[in-house]
Scaffold this motif. Structure first.
Motif, mmCIF file in Angstrom:
data_model
loop_
_atom_site.group_PDB
_atom_site.id
_atom_site.type_symbol
_atom_site.label_atom_id
_atom_site.label_comp_id
_atom_site.label_asym_id
_atom_site.label_seq_id
_atom_site.Cartn_x
_atom_site.Cartn_y
_atom_site.Cartn_z
ATOM 1 N N ARG A 1 -6.549 22.363 6.819
ATOM 2 C CA ARG A 1 -7.030 21.285 7.410
ATOM 3 C C ARG A 1 -6.463 19.834 6.363
ATOM 4 O O ARG A 1 -6.521 19.998 5.596
ATOM 5 C CB ARG A 1 -8.628 21.435 7.414
ATOM 6 N N GLY A 2 -6.358 18.695 7.090
ATOM 7 C CA GLY A 2 -5.904 17.749 6.458
ATOM 8 C C GLY A 2 -6.565 16.517 7.367
ATOM 9 O O GLY A 2 -6.796 16.441 8.530
ATOM 10 N N VAL A 3 -6.662 15.260 6.614
ATOM 11 C CA VAL A 3 -7.291 14.118 7.095
ATOM 12 C C VAL A 3 -6.628 12.948 6.433
ATOM 13 O O VAL A 3 -6.469 13.145 5.129
ATOM 14 C CB VAL A 3 -8.826 14.148 7.117
ATOM 15 N N TYR A 4 -6.831 11.866 6.949
ATOM 16 C CA TYR A 4 -6.173 10.657 6.263
ATOM 17 C C TYR A 4 -7.101 9.482 6.612
ATOM 18 O O TYR A 4 -7.740 9.421 7.482
ATOM 19 C CB TYR A 4 -4.805 10.178 7.016
ATOM 20 N N ILE A 5 -7.472 8.690 5.588
ATOM 21 C CA ILE A 5 -8.099 7.467 5.571
ATOM 22 C C ILE A 5 -7.382 6.394 4.677
ATOM 23 O O ILE A 5 -6.449 6.639 4.070
ATOM 24 C CB ILE A 5 -9.655 7.718 4.764
ATOM 25 N N ASP A 6 -7.826 5.372 5.087
ATOM 26 C CA ASP A 6 -7.203 4.148 4.156
ATOM 27 C C ASP A 6 -8.424 3.584 3.208
ATOM 28 O O ASP A 6 -9.514 3.643 3.617
ATOM 29 C CB ASP A 6 -7.147 2.887 5.263
ATOM 30 N N ASP A 7 -7.924 3.529 1.988
ATOM 31 C CA ASP A 7 -8.926 2.739 1.027
ATOM 32 C C ASP A 7 -9.083 1.481 1.151
ATOM 33 O O ASP A 7 -8.315 0.708 2.056
ATOM 34 C CB ASP A 7 -8.490 3.123 -0.427
ATOM 35 N N PRO A 8 -10.038 0.788 0.503
ATOM 36 C CA PRO A 8 -10.327 -0.568 0.694
ATOM 37 C C PRO A 8 -8.867 -1.619 0.481
ATOM 38 O O PRO A 8 -8.959 -2.713 1.117
ATOM 39 C CB PRO A 8 -11.178 -0.929 -0.436
ATOM 40 N N ASP A 9 -7.830 -0.963 -0.281
ATOM 41 C CA ASP A 9 -6.694 -1.751 -0.228
ATOM 42 C C ASP A 9 -5.679 -1.488 0.580
ATOM 43 O O ASP A 9 -4.430 -2.036 0.671
ATOM 44 C CB ASP A 9 -6.252 -1.847 -1.822
ATOM 45 N N GLY A 10 -6.068 -0.487 1.580
ATOM 46 C CA GLY A 10 -4.985 -0.151 2.705
ATOM 47 C C GLY A 10 -4.058 0.970 2.032
ATOM 48 O O GLY A 10 -3.074 1.525 2.762
ATOM 49 N N HIS A 11 -4.315 1.777 0.834
ATOM 50 C CA HIS A 11 -3.577 3.009 0.433
ATOM 51 C C HIS A 11 -4.018 4.094 1.368
ATOM 52 O O HIS A 11 -5.152 4.123 1.906
ATOM 53 C CB HIS A 11 -3.881 3.065 -1.024
ATOM 54 N N PRO B 1 0.845 -1.240 0.053
ATOM 55 C CA PRO B 1 0.106 0.002 -0.044
ATOM 56 C C PRO B 1 0.857 1.274 -0.081
ATOM 57 O O PRO B 1 2.008 1.241 0.607
ATOM 58 C CB PRO B 1 -0.868 -0.096 1.245
ATOM 59 N N THR B 2 0.499 2.214 -0.587
ATOM 60 C CA THR B 2 1.230 3.506 -0.668
ATOM 61 C C THR B 2 0.308 4.816 -0.268
ATOM 62 O O THR B 2 -0.894 4.381 0.284
ATOM 63 C CB THR B 2 1.701 3.644 -2.213
ATOM 64 N N HIS B 3 0.781 5.953 -0.549
ATOM 65 C CA HIS B 3 0.271 7.121 -0.233
ATOM 66 C C HIS B 3 0.089 8.042 -1.307
ATOM 67 O O HIS B 3 0.483 8.143 -2.015
ATOM 68 C CB HIS B 3 1.207 7.774 0.710
ATOM 69 N N TYR B 4 -1.276 8.504 -1.132
ATOM 70 C CA TYR B 4 -1.790 9.399 -2.044
ATOM 71 C C TYR B 4 -2.350 10.765 -1.407
ATOM 72 O O TYR B 4 -3.308 10.592 -0.577
ATOM 73 C CB TYR B 4 -3.023 8.831 -3.287
#
Length: 133
Positions: A106-116, A61-64
């Motif tokens: 403002r910023g927020v992080y989530i994980d997509d269904p594949d953990g990205h 998994p990577t970061h976007y």
């Protein structure tokens, strides 16, 4: 100066992953393009979601990160809350169920269904902030 045109996002289900992000961004339905589910962003960059099929190998998994307006952030964050998704203020799941206010944005992080890791920010990070991390 060169500009990013497209990149491949590995997934276990190309359309499910592309639709997940498209719904959060309130973007048009991803389109089939050869072996990809292509999600075109407003700036013309295309995220080509591809099903990872290499036998015996898993993708990392990577970061976007997505730079969004304040109004877009409100919409995205509202959809995150409506879907009751886990979210974080920082990378590596720092600050659960919080958003950040770095550099006055403002910023927020989530994980997509594949953990990205999908990051949504309203301000580009300053060099001062980046060197302090």
């Amino acid at each position: 100066m060169p500009q990013l045109d497209h990149t491949i996002v590995h997934s276990t289900d190309r359309f499910a992953s592309a639709r997940f992000l498209a719904e959060l961004l309130d973007a048009p339905e991803p389109q089939a393009y050869g072996p990809f589910a292509a999600l075109t962003l407003d700036n013309g960059v295309v995220l080509d979601f591809a099903e990872h099929v290499a036998a015996g190998r898993e993708f990392v998994p990577t970061h976007y990160a997505f730079l969004v307006t304040e109004d877009e952030f409100d919409g995205i964050f509202g959809r995150i809350q409506e879907q009751q998704l886990a979210y974080w203020a920082g990378p590596r799941h720092a600050g659960p169920q919080e958003i950040n206010h770095l550099d006055g944005g403002r910023g927020v992080y989530i994980d997509d269904p594949d953990g990205h890791a999908m990051e949504f920010i309203t301000r580009k990070y300053s060099e001062e902030l980046l060197t302090s991390l």
